[in-house]
Design an enzyme around this catalytic site. Structure first.
Site, PDB file in Angstrom:
ATOM      1  N   GLY A   1      33.977  25.357  36.516  1.00  5.69           N
ATOM      2  CA  GLY A   1      35.423  25.404  36.623  1.00  5.69           C
ATOM      3  C   GLY A   1      35.829  26.272  37.802  1.00  5.69           C
ATOM      4  O   GLY A   1      35.102  27.187  38.183  1.00  5.69           O
TER       5      GLY A   1
ATOM      6  N   GLN B   1      41.149  31.174  43.107  1.00  8.35           N
ATOM      7  CA  GLN B   1      39.817  31.696  43.405  1.00  8.35           C
ATOM      8  C   GLN B   1      39.343  31.370  44.825  1.00  8.35           C
ATOM      9  O   GLN B   1      38.352  31.928  45.286  1.00  8.35           O
ATOM     10  CB  GLN B   1      38.794  31.179  42.392  1.00  8.35           C
ATOM     11  CG  GLN B   1      38.989  31.747  41.003  1.00  8.35           C
ATOM     12  CD  GLN B   1      37.968  31.191  40.047  1.00  8.35           C
ATOM     13  OE1 GLN B   1      38.176  30.144  39.451  1.00  8.35           O
ATOM     14  NE2 GLN B   1      36.846  31.879  39.919  1.00  8.35           N
TER      15      GLN B   1
ATOM     16  N   CYS C   1      31.983  34.000  35.637  1.00 15.97           N
ATOM     17  CA  CYS C   1      33.078  33.636  36.528  1.00 15.97           C
ATOM     18  C   CYS C   1      32.578  33.675  37.961  1.00 15.97           C
ATOM     19  O   CYS C   1      31.892  34.628  38.347  1.00 15.97           O
ATOM     20  CB  CYS C   1      34.233  34.618  36.334  1.00 15.97           C
ATOM     21  SG  CYS C   1      35.670  34.264  37.370  1.00 15.97           S
TER      22      CYS C   1
ATOM     23  N   GLU D   1      40.167  29.033  32.946  1.00 14.74           N
ATOM     24  CA  GLU D   1      40.770  28.689  34.240  1.00 14.74           C
ATOM     25  C   GLU D   1      42.293  28.830  34.221  1.00 14.74           C
ATOM     26  O   GLU D   1      42.886  29.270  35.197  1.00 14.74           O
ATOM     27  CB  GLU D   1      40.355  27.278  34.680  1.00 14.74           C
ATOM     28  CG  GLU D   1      38.862  27.079  34.859  1.00 14.74           C
ATOM     29  CD  GLU D   1      38.182  28.074  35.803  1.00 14.74           C
ATOM     30  OE1 GLU D   1      38.851  28.614  36.713  1.00 14.74           O
ATOM     31  OE2 GLU D   1      36.981  28.313  35.630  1.00 14.74           O
TER      32      GLU D   1
ATOM     33  N   HIS E   1      43.215  32.280  34.860  1.00 12.42           N
ATOM     34  CA  HIS E   1      43.229  32.609  36.296  1.00 12.42           C
ATOM     35  C   HIS E   1      44.598  32.334  36.907  1.00 12.42           C
ATOM     36  O   HIS E   1      45.077  33.108  37.739  1.00 12.42           O
ATOM     37  CB  HIS E   1      42.189  31.777  37.060  1.00 12.42           C
ATOM     38  CG  HIS E   1      40.831  32.378  37.116  1.00 12.42           C
ATOM     39  ND1 HIS E   1      40.553  33.593  37.714  1.00 12.42           N
ATOM     40  CD2 HIS E   1      39.642  31.914  36.670  1.00 12.42           C
ATOM     41  CE1 HIS E   1      39.271  33.855  37.624  1.00 12.42           C
ATOM     42  NE2 HIS E   1      38.692  32.848  36.984  1.00 12.42           N
TER      43      HIS E   1
END
Length: 172
Positions: free
Chosen positions: A46, A51, A94, A137, A140
């Protein structure tokens, strides 16, 4: 398709809340392809746009197993609209916190509304690894990291370690 550099803890960008995507267009399609290429190269299952330094509400996931055909999923403006009371625990990692893993408890199932890579409204009811990955995700996109779900002591140790590593890297 281009492999993009990953944003690594303690970069403050990881704590930024991502903005909704207004249009699903050619630029968006390129971003989705770049994100998938970056995720596969990492390798991961993912990746949220933040990111790779893009503060937009988009993520890509592929929870297919090694040896299986790839099943890339693109989620635009995903929103968890329901989650179960039942809980499950997975060891999470992660790409923005390399080589660190911890058990995280989350709802076992979630229902997520989103737009697919073509801008079509979709709803998915997910359980197992897909449910965990979606929650990770989507966190995030809200500036939340999986380490925010572990004890404060462990979280502080991880942040300290990555802050020290970042300072050492800058000194070189």
């Amino acid at each position: 398709m281009t492999i993009k550099p990953l944003i690594i803890l303690p970069d403050p960008l990881l704590r930024q809340v991502s903005k909704p995507i207004e249009r699903v267009d050619a630029d968006f399609q390129r971003l989705a392809d770049d994100m998938l290429e970056t995720m596969y190269d990492a390798p991961g299952i993912g990746l949220a746009a933040i990111q790779i330094g893009v503060p937009r509400r988009m993520l890509v996931i592929d929870v297919s197993r090694e040896g299986e055909e790839k099943q890339p999923l693109v989620f635009v403006n995903p929103e968890i609209v329901a989650s179960s009371d039942e809980r499950s625990v997975y060891e999470e990692g992660c790409l923005s916190i390399p080589d660190y893993y911890a058990e995280v408890e989350r709802p076992a199932t979630v229902t997520v509304n989103y737009l697919d890579r073509y801008g079509k409204e979709q709803t998915v009811q997910a359980d197992g690894l897909l449910a965990t990955c979606l929650q990770h995700e989507i966190d995030h996109l809200n500036g939340v990291l999986f380490i925010d779900h572990i004890s404060r002591l462990k979280r502080d140790m991880v942040i300290k370690k990555f802050t020290k590593a970042a300072k050492s890297a800058k000194a070189l």
